[in-house]
Design a protein around this motif. Structure first.
Motif, PDB file in Angstrom:
ATOM      1  N   ASP A  34      36.381 -10.502  78.269  1.00 60.98           N
ATOM      2  CA  ASP A  34      35.581 -10.399  79.492  1.00 60.98           C
ATOM      3  C   ASP A  34      34.745  -9.131  79.555  1.00 60.98           C
ATOM      4  O   ASP A  34      34.211  -8.797  80.610  1.00 60.98           O
TER       5      ASP A  34
ATOM      6  N   GLU B  51      32.952  -7.744  82.810  1.00 57.97           N
ATOM      7  CA  GLU B  51      31.833  -8.486  83.394  1.00 57.97           C
ATOM      8  C   GLU B  51      31.861  -8.449  84.920  1.00 57.97           C
ATOM      9  O   GLU B  51      30.814  -8.283  85.565  1.00 57.97           O
ATOM     10  N   ARG B  52      33.034  -8.576  85.530  1.00 61.62           N
ATOM     11  CA  ARG B  52      33.134  -8.680  86.991  1.00 61.62           C
ATOM     12  C   ARG B  52      32.727  -7.387  87.705  1.00 61.62           C
ATOM     13  O   ARG B  52      32.477  -7.400  88.914  1.00 61.62           O
TER      14      ARG B  52
ATOM     15  N   GLU C  87      30.028 -14.881  80.817  1.00 63.26           N
ATOM     16  CA  GLU C  87      29.094 -15.951  81.179  1.00 63.26           C
ATOM     17  C   GLU C  87      27.870 -15.454  81.945  1.00 63.26           C
ATOM     18  O   GLU C  87      26.806 -16.069  81.895  1.00 63.26           O
ATOM     19  N   LYS C  88      28.026 -14.335  82.656  1.00 64.28           N
ATOM     20  CA  LYS C  88      26.968 -13.882  83.561  1.00 64.28           C
ATOM     21  C   LYS C  88      25.857 -13.118  82.852  1.00 64.28           C
ATOM     22  O   LYS C  88      24.720 -13.068  83.335  1.00 64.28           O
ATOM     23  N   PHE C  89      26.167 -12.515  81.694  1.00 60.15           N
ATOM     24  CA  PHE C  89      25.214 -11.646  81.023  1.00 60.15           C
ATOM     25  C   PHE C  89      24.943 -12.088  79.598  1.00 60.15           C
ATOM     26  O   PHE C  89      25.812 -12.652  78.923  1.00 60.15           O
TER      27      PHE C  89
ATOM     28  N   ALA D 159      26.528  -5.950  87.681  1.00 57.03           N
ATOM     29  CA  ALA D 159      25.542  -6.856  88.273  1.00 57.03           C
ATOM     30  C   ALA D 159      24.214  -6.649  87.570  1.00 57.03           C
ATOM     31  O   ALA D 159      23.980  -5.612  86.929  1.00 57.03           O
ATOM     32  N   HIS D 160      23.343  -7.638  87.671  1.00 55.41           N
ATOM     33  CA  HIS D 160      22.002  -7.481  87.121  1.00 55.41           C
ATOM     34  C   HIS D 160      21.248  -6.414  87.909  1.00 55.41           C
ATOM     35  O   HIS D 160      21.274  -6.396  89.141  1.00 55.41           O
TER      36      HIS D 160
ATOM     37  N   ASP E  62      20.170  -7.951  78.722  1.00 57.92           N
ATOM     38  CA  ASP E  62      20.120  -7.889  80.181  1.00 57.92           C
ATOM     39  C   ASP E  62      20.234  -6.453  80.677  1.00 57.92           C
ATOM     40  O   ASP E  62      20.995  -5.646  80.129  1.00 57.92           O
TER      41      ASP E  62
END
Length: 246
Positions: A49, A133-134, A99-101, A137-138, A105
């Motif tokens: 993660d 990851e958690r 999954e988010k990045f 943020a972008h 990025d």
């Protein structure tokens, strides 16, 4: 700086195995104990993660110099350590379950999840750092990396304090020290997120106009007025002086 070729990233990106980093191995004044390490080791494998970040900007907070002074030895026994909570940078490698990045990025965040618990040894005063990851943020497109790096921990502190006093729409608040980093966020959150009915805040003479621009209804020049003499009563008081240990 040693590097290895990436296997699960953009093949044009070289993944570092070591990084330059500011660190300290004993407690004391930052000017005495903070040193530059030319070859700090980066863990060879990311957890599923986690992401590896090329640091573009980082910021220091009161907790960082307090840690250096040894004020949290019981909670923070790790030495040597690279300090730093806040970061803004670019993702150069991702764990298998991220999954988010994606690589490339632009992100920002506070890499230490819970105050003084489970602190990372490799902080953000480094060319590279690692975070889950958690916790990231972008980065907003309208913010520079420097601006983004100044936000996370101060914003978290402001928000958590307002949650603890259970501020809600229609309640009033007095912010002692409203022109500082955390204080300015407290005012904006109280007004625009929590819906405070009235905001009073203290600052020195030269910062009173700044308080007005933030939306303070009752700016108080603490060099001329004593807030304890105010006839008004408030539902909550946020004391920044006690928060940072002044």
């Amino acid at each position: 700086m040693a590097t290895t070729e990436a296997s699960n990233t953009d093949p044009t990106i070289t993944i570092p195995t070591h990084t330059k980093a500011w660190f300290y191995s004993e407690h004391g004044k930052p000017s005495d104990v903070l040193k530059l390490h030319p070859n700090w080791s980066i863990p060879p494998q990311l957890k599923d993660d986690q992401v590896l970040i090329k640091v573009i900007a980082a910021s220091l907070n009161p907790v960082d110099y307090k840690r250096m002074h040894g004020m949290f030895k019981d909670n923070d026994p790790h030495l040597p350590i690279v300090p730093g909570y806040d970061v803004a940078g670019i993702v150069i490698k991702v764990g298998s379950k991220v999954e988010k990045f994606n690589v490339g990025d632009e992100i920002y965040g506070d890499i230490n999840e819970v105050g003084l618990s489970n602190l990372k040894i490799l902080g953000t005063l480094s060319e590279y750092t690692i975070a889950e990851e958690r916790l990231l943020a972008h980065k907003p497109k309208n913010l520079s990396f420097i601006e983004a790096a100044s936000i996370p921990l101060a914003m978290e502190t402001a928000y958590e304090g307002l949650e603890r006093v259970e501020l809600s729409a229609g309640k009033s608040i007095l912010v002692l020290g409203g022109a500082g980093g955390v204080g300015s966020y407290v005012i904006q959150l109280a007004k625009h997120v929590f819906g405070a009915s009235k905001i009073a805040a203290t600052a020195s003479t030269g910062k009173i106009e700044f308080l007005r621009k933030l939306g303070v209804d009752l700016p108080i020049d603490y060099t001329k007025e004593n807030f304890e003499d105010l006839p008004e009563k408030f539902d909550a008081v946020y004391d920044l002086g006690k928060l940072i240990g002044l």
